[in-house]
Write a protein that holds these residues in place. Structure first.
Motif, mmCIF file in Angstrom:
data_model
loop_
_atom_site.group_PDB
_atom_site.id
_atom_site.type_symbol
_atom_site.label_atom_id
_atom_site.label_comp_id
_atom_site.label_asym_id
_atom_site.label_seq_id
_atom_site.Cartn_x
_atom_site.Cartn_y
_atom_site.Cartn_z
ATOM 1 N N GLY A 147 0.825 -1.195 0.000
ATOM 2 C CA GLY A 147 0.000 0.000 0.000
ATOM 3 C C GLY A 147 0.863 1.251 0.000
ATOM 4 N N LYS A 148 0.380 2.286 -0.685
ATOM 5 C CA LYS A 148 1.099 3.555 -0.729
ATOM 6 C C LYS A 148 0.112 4.709 -0.628
ATOM 7 N N ILE A 149 0.550 5.761 0.051
ATOM 8 C CA ILE A 149 -0.178 7.023 0.063
ATOM 9 C C ILE A 149 0.759 8.066 -0.508
ATOM 10 N N ILE A 150 0.286 8.752 -1.530
ATOM 11 C CA ILE A 150 1.041 9.826 -2.154
ATOM 12 C C ILE A 150 0.373 11.120 -1.709
ATOM 13 N N TYR A 151 1.153 12.046 -1.132
ATOM 14 C CA TYR A 151 0.544 13.275 -0.615
ATOM 15 C C TYR A 151 1.417 14.485 -0.902
ATOM 16 N N GLY A 152 0.964 15.646 -0.474
ATOM 17 C CA GLY A 152 1.531 16.916 -0.879
ATOM 18 C C GLY A 152 2.827 17.361 -0.239
#
Length: 92
Positions: A60-65
């Motif tokens: 799982g990955k979360i790409i954020y600012g």
């Protein structure tokens, strides 16, 4: 598109659980959430956690600012620039 020719796709079930992007790398499904915020919110993980249980995966990955990276239990959190830089090795 991944190097094996399988395009990424969006996933949602009948009751509204969703994942922004699913990457299929030869049967290994990686759920990815893309968020514009610069502060990690616990809600960011809900779709990934639901999908991980369903697919019996720990990917799982979360790409954020932001630009920093964090490793959380069963999920990697990274800034969009870092993700794009690392993804160039896997994208045609």
């Amino acid at each position: 598109m991944l190097s094996d020719g399988i395009p990424p796709y969006f996933w949602r079930d009948k009751v509204g659980n969703k994942v922004d992007v699913l990457l299929d790398n030869g049967g290994l499904l990686t759920p990815i959430e893309i968020k514009s915020g610069e502060t990690i919110n616990q809600n960011y993980f809900s779709g990934i956690q639901f999908f991980q249980k369903l697919a019996q995966t720990t990917e799982g990955k979360i790409i954020y600012g932001r630009i920093d990276q964090q490793n959380r239990t069963n999920c990697q959190v990274m800034g969009v620039h870092q993700f794009l830089t690392s993804a160039t090795h896997n994208v045609v």
